[in-house]
Design an enzyme around this catalytic site. Structure first.
Site, PDB file in Angstrom:
ATOM      1  N   SER A 139       0.783  -1.229  -0.028  1.00 35.09           N
ATOM      2  CA  SER A 139      -0.155   0.065  -0.024  1.00 35.09           C
ATOM      3  C   SER A 139       0.862   1.118  -0.103  1.00 35.09           C
ATOM      4  O   SER A 139       0.453   2.447  -0.433  1.00 35.09           O
ATOM      5  CB  SER A 139      -1.130   0.026   1.060  1.00 35.09           C
ATOM      6  OG  SER A 139      -0.209   0.074   2.327  1.00 35.09           O
ATOM      7  N   LYS A 176       0.665   4.201   6.899  1.00 37.81           N
ATOM      8  CA  LYS A 176       0.193   5.200   6.024  1.00 37.81           C
ATOM      9  C   LYS A 176       0.453   6.575   6.080  1.00 37.81           C
ATOM     10  O   LYS A 176       1.135   6.940   7.183  1.00 37.81           O
ATOM     11  CB  LYS A 176      -1.416   5.184   6.302  1.00 37.81           C
ATOM     12  CG  LYS A 176      -2.253   3.886   5.959  1.00 37.81           C
ATOM     13  CD  LYS A 176      -2.211   3.451   4.386  1.00 37.81           C
ATOM     14  CE  LYS A 176      -3.098   2.358   4.168  1.00 37.81           C
ATOM     15  NZ  LYS A 176      -2.390   0.924   4.651  1.00 37.81           N
TER      16      LYS A 176
END
Length: 221
Positions: A139, A176
């Site tokens: 990701s 993230k």
């Protein structure tokens, strides 16, 4: 055989090495272009491809920070360290826990999560990390963070916009980019195949730490 580089290629290689040492991450094409006065990121891309052809770096297609130094990257030579210097270097290394898969609901540094301790050189990072987290998935690929990499993390309950963080949402832990937008928080991936995570006041959310660098844990091919 030594790799022969042009003066401009050597400048770019030193910039890449400097940024990795300073932040733990390679620069983007745009950052290289700004630093060296190129008119566009495409000019930086051309030089990077030339460095890759000469074996000085490896490029990850589609990743803005997908630049990896290779064993063939020319470096300044220095005298071999003495036995005393080697022993001093070993003693100066910082032992930090390597955290593998985190079980749901458990603290990151719980004993069952720690695979082993790894000795690292503190000077590799601009902030001393508290632990290394083994990255799972892609990701954050376009930030140069790949599956299997070891993310160096400094424990912190807070973060600034744009920082890469380790966050806990409910029972899950994720890596993230942090962004505060109005009354909610967005956890942004660096891969268009993944959707942002929107965190609201109703969610169980905490920041476990801030990324301060990266150690690539995969062999070069």
């Amino acid at each position: 055989m030594a790799v022969k580089l042009t003066e401009r290629q050597q400048q770019i290689l030193e910039l890449i090495r400097s940024e990795i040492t300073r932040t733990g991450f390679p620069p983007t094409r745009a950052e290289i272009a700004r630093a060296l006065g190129f008119k566009s990121a495409n000019a930086a891309e051309d030089h990077l491809k030339a460095l890759a052809r000469k074996g000085a770096i490896e490029l990850t297609p589609g990743a803005s920070r997908g630049i990896r130094l290779t064993d063939a990257s020319p470096v300044a030579t220095a005298p071999a360290p003495t036995l005393i210097e080697q022993a001093s270097s070993a003693l100066s290394q910082l032992l930090v826990p390597l955290v593998g898969r985190v079980a749901a609901g458990n603290p990151i540094l719980a004993a069952e999560h720690v695979e082993r301790e790894i000795g690292i050189e503190p000077s590799l990072f601009n902030q001393t990390p508290d632990y290394l987290l083994r990255v799972r998935g892609l990701s954050m690929r376009d930030a140069g963070i790949l599956d299997g990499d070891l993310l160096a993390v400094k424990k912190s309950p807070d973060a600034r916009n744009g920082q890469i963080i380790v966050a806990r949402i409910g029972d899950e832990v994720t890596v993230k980019r942090f962004a505060r937008a109005g009354k909610h928080i967005e956890l942004l991936p660096e891969n268009p195949d993944f959707e942002p995570i929107i965190v609201t006041a109703a969610d169980e959310f905490s920041i476990e730490g801030i990324a301060v660098g990266l150690i690539r844990n995969t062999p070069l091919h």
